[in-house]
Design an enzyme around this catalytic site. Structure first.
Site, mmCIF file in Angstrom:
data_model
loop_
_atom_site.group_PDB
_atom_site.id
_atom_site.type_symbol
_atom_site.label_atom_id
_atom_site.label_comp_id
_atom_site.label_asym_id
_atom_site.label_seq_id
_atom_site.Cartn_x
_atom_site.Cartn_y
_atom_site.Cartn_z
ATOM 1 C CB THR A 1 -0.593 0.048 1.096
ATOM 2 O OG1 THR A 1 -1.662 0.852 1.076
ATOM 3 C CG2 THR A 1 -0.556 -0.481 2.241
ATOM 4 C CG ASP A 2 -1.349 5.216 -0.733
ATOM 5 O OD1 ASP A 2 -1.762 4.238 -0.577
ATOM 6 O OD2 ASP A 2 -1.442 5.759 -1.457
ATOM 7 C CE1 TYR B 1 -4.170 -2.589 4.863
ATOM 8 C CE2 TYR B 1 -3.925 0.063 3.856
ATOM 9 C CZ TYR B 1 -4.084 -1.527 3.940
ATOM 10 O OH TYR B 1 -4.087 -2.027 2.512
ATOM 11 C CE LYS C 1 -0.596 -4.465 2.496
ATOM 12 N NZ LYS C 1 -1.233 -5.727 1.617
ATOM 13 C CD1 TRP D 1 -5.774 5.976 -2.412
ATOM 14 C CD2 TRP D 1 -6.913 7.855 -3.479
ATOM 15 N NE1 TRP D 1 -5.526 7.758 -1.870
ATOM 16 C CE2 TRP D 1 -6.016 8.478 -2.622
ATOM 17 C CE3 TRP D 1 -7.692 8.341 -4.758
ATOM 18 C CZ2 TRP D 1 -6.506 9.662 -2.690
ATOM 19 C CZ3 TRP D 1 -7.968 9.544 -4.063
ATOM 20 C CH2 TRP D 1 -6.926 10.153 -3.213
#
Length: 224
Positions: A34-35, A58, A62, A83
């Site tokens: 994830t970003d 989160y 990750k 997103w």
């Protein structure tokens, strides 16, 4: 944010186990990250080697999953994306359509900047990576490759919502608000745009513009 133990069990410990299994069986692992491993203070598209500093449970869980893969060193690809939405499950696009059809006006955050990712676009790219891989099994030179991937372009959640309504023909008015006006348990980066130069240069994948990908998703949604 309220269930730290489960977040780490799924995003860290389970990933660690998968990496161990992949290495044991000499099988390639493709992991989606994830970003949100970034803190959003750079204000320039993030490259794979930029400093990580997650601001949420989160993002932190990750990132630990990423670290586990890199430590175990199976033959693996880690793809950070952002997103994500699709015609399946619950996501921002489906929520906006539902709320837009129920209400006359809606407030959406305008000061969080990134790029939406249609899951169909991401899946297509993963399949291309698999097709281009010369040796999915029996690779003795185990290594971990990190890529960034999202649809092309940049927008805020406000811009995203406006595009959804325009394409869907929803007349609900959208008002821009700040993150401070809509607090959430998880702190999200104000800027998390991903630089996709590496994956484009190394694999030759073609990445659709985010509005084109959104249009494709909405058409598929209508066919369901």
């Amino acid at each position: 944010e309220s269930d730290v133990e489960t977040a780490h069990a799924i995003n860290h410990q389970a990933v660690e186990k998968l990496a161990e299994i992949a290495k044991q069986h000499n099988t390639q692992l493709i992991h989606i990250s994830t970003d949100y491993v970034f803190d959003g203070t750079k204000y320039k598209p993030y490259i794979e080697t930029d400093k990580v500093n997650p601001q949420s449970v989160y993002g932190a869980s990750k990132l630990k999953g990423e670290f586990a893969i890199q430590e175990i060193q199976p033959n693996a690809i880690i793809i950070r994306t952002s997103w994500v939405y699709s015609e399946f499950g619950q996501n921002f696009v489906k929520t906006m359509i539902r709320l837009g059809e129920e209400r006359d006006q809606l407030s959406v955050i305008f000061d969080q900047i990134g790029s939406p990712t249609y899951a169909g676009s991401l899946a297509t790219t993963i399949m291309q990576l698999l097709d281009n891989s010369q040796d999915l099994r029996g690779n003795s030179n185990n290594k971990v490759t990190l890529y960034h991937y999202s649809n092309e372009g940049v927008c805020s959640w406000y811009d995203f919502a406006k595009a959804i309504f325009e394409m869907r023909g929803i007349t609900c008015q959208v008002a821009p608000i700040t993150t401070e006006e809509y607090p959430t348990p998880a702190k999200r980066p104000h800027y998390s745009l991903l630089n996709k130069s590496k994956i484009i240069q190394q694999t030759g994948v073609t990445i659709p513009y985010w509005k084109e990908a959104l249009q494709r998703c909405l058409k598929r949604m209508d066919r369901k």
